[in-house]
Design an enzyme around this catalytic site. Sequence first.
Site, PDB file in Angstrom:
ATOM      1  N   ASP A  48       4.330   8.924  68.044  1.00 48.53           N
ATOM      2  CA  ASP A  48       3.733   7.594  67.958  1.00 48.53           C
ATOM      3  C   ASP A  48       4.654   6.598  67.241  1.00 48.53           C
ATOM      4  OD1 ASP A  48       1.551   8.878  69.042  1.00 48.53           O
ATOM      5  OD2 ASP A  48       0.190   8.433  67.383  1.00 48.53           O
ATOM      6  N   ASP A  49       4.535   5.347  67.607  1.00 50.01           N
ATOM      7  CA  ASP A  49       5.044   4.169  66.871  1.00 50.01           C
ATOM      8  C   ASP A  49       6.446   3.697  67.262  1.00 50.01           C
ATOM      9  OD1 ASP A  49       2.660   4.575  65.543  1.00 50.01           O
ATOM     10  OD2 ASP A  49       3.554   4.917  63.577  1.00 50.01           O
ATOM     11  N   HIS A  98       0.444   2.053  72.807  1.00 51.03           N
ATOM     12  CA  HIS A  98      -0.069   2.237  71.435  1.00 51.03           C
ATOM     13  C   HIS A  98      -0.323   0.863  70.803  1.00 51.03           C
ATOM     14  CE1 HIS A  98      -0.842   4.819  68.003  1.00 51.03           C
ATOM     15  NE2 HIS A  98       0.189   4.411  67.287  1.00 51.03           N
ATOM     16  N   HIS A 157       0.516  -2.494  66.794  1.00 51.54           N
ATOM     17  CA  HIS A 157      -0.088  -1.417  65.991  1.00 51.54           C
ATOM     18  C   HIS A 157      -1.342  -1.900  65.269  1.00 51.54           C
ATOM     19  CE1 HIS A 157      -0.178   2.263  63.459  1.00 51.54           C
ATOM     20  NE2 HIS A 157       0.430   2.782  64.504  1.00 51.54           N
ATOM     21  N   HIS A 192       5.657  11.485  64.726  1.00 43.49           N
ATOM     22  CA  HIS A 192       6.008  10.059  64.778  1.00 43.49           C
ATOM     23  C   HIS A 192       7.495   9.843  64.998  1.00 43.49           C
ATOM     24  CE1 HIS A 192       2.053   9.928  62.872  1.00 43.49           C
ATOM     25  NE2 HIS A 192       1.965   8.691  63.315  1.00 43.49           N
TER      26      HIS A 192
HETATM   27 ZN   LIG Z   1       0.627   4.696  65.242  1.00 47.84          ZN
END
Ligand SMILES: [Zn+2]
Length: 203
Positions: A33-34, A84, A88, A172
């Site tokens: 993620d991210d 995503h 954020h 991540h």
């Molecule tokens: Zn995230």
Amino acid sequence: MKFFHTPDLIRRFSKDLVWSIDPVANEVYLTFDDGPNEEITAYILDRLSALGWQATFFCVGENAAKRPELLQRIISEGHSVGNHTNTHVNAWKTSSESYLQNVETAARIIKSSLFRPPYGKISKRLVNNLSEKYKIVMWSFMAYDFDSKVPHDVIKERAEKYIRPGSIIVLHDNEKFIPNEKAVFEVIVEVLQKKGLVSRRIY
Ligand SMILES: [Zn+2]
């Protein structure tokens, strides 16, 4: 309290969300993620390539817009990308309307039918709306790579206990959590290899 393994109680209340995938042989689903972010995303892609594994990258729209070549590299190396949100956003601190706009902005850059809400936070109304277009992917194992206070031997022990075929694992590629997320990624790789598991992408 830290839930490495998503409790069954939570899963039961949210049937529209994907928490794990029916096990296929020895496969699990690593998710990141991210990102994309230069150093960490490139590191993970190099490692996945060496392992011959695929994964799913839930990208933040504004990161992907800044680094289109990295987004393209993820796709061309056989991985999946997912939305995503663009910035954020936290669904519990944003109106549904502006949240959906934020997802749509990200969708202009990230072409995907997969979505994961930041912080795992989402409302019933957003689930109803987003599930028309997206498979909303949650997780079955949270590795806590974003929290450097969690000892790696604890993460390893929980991973050995809870990860099994079909598990969706959260890691991540966020520039804020280097170097811990690299080290935790390697812990998870070691556990998967010991269990004879491989990672595949979600689609
Ligand atoms: Zn995230």
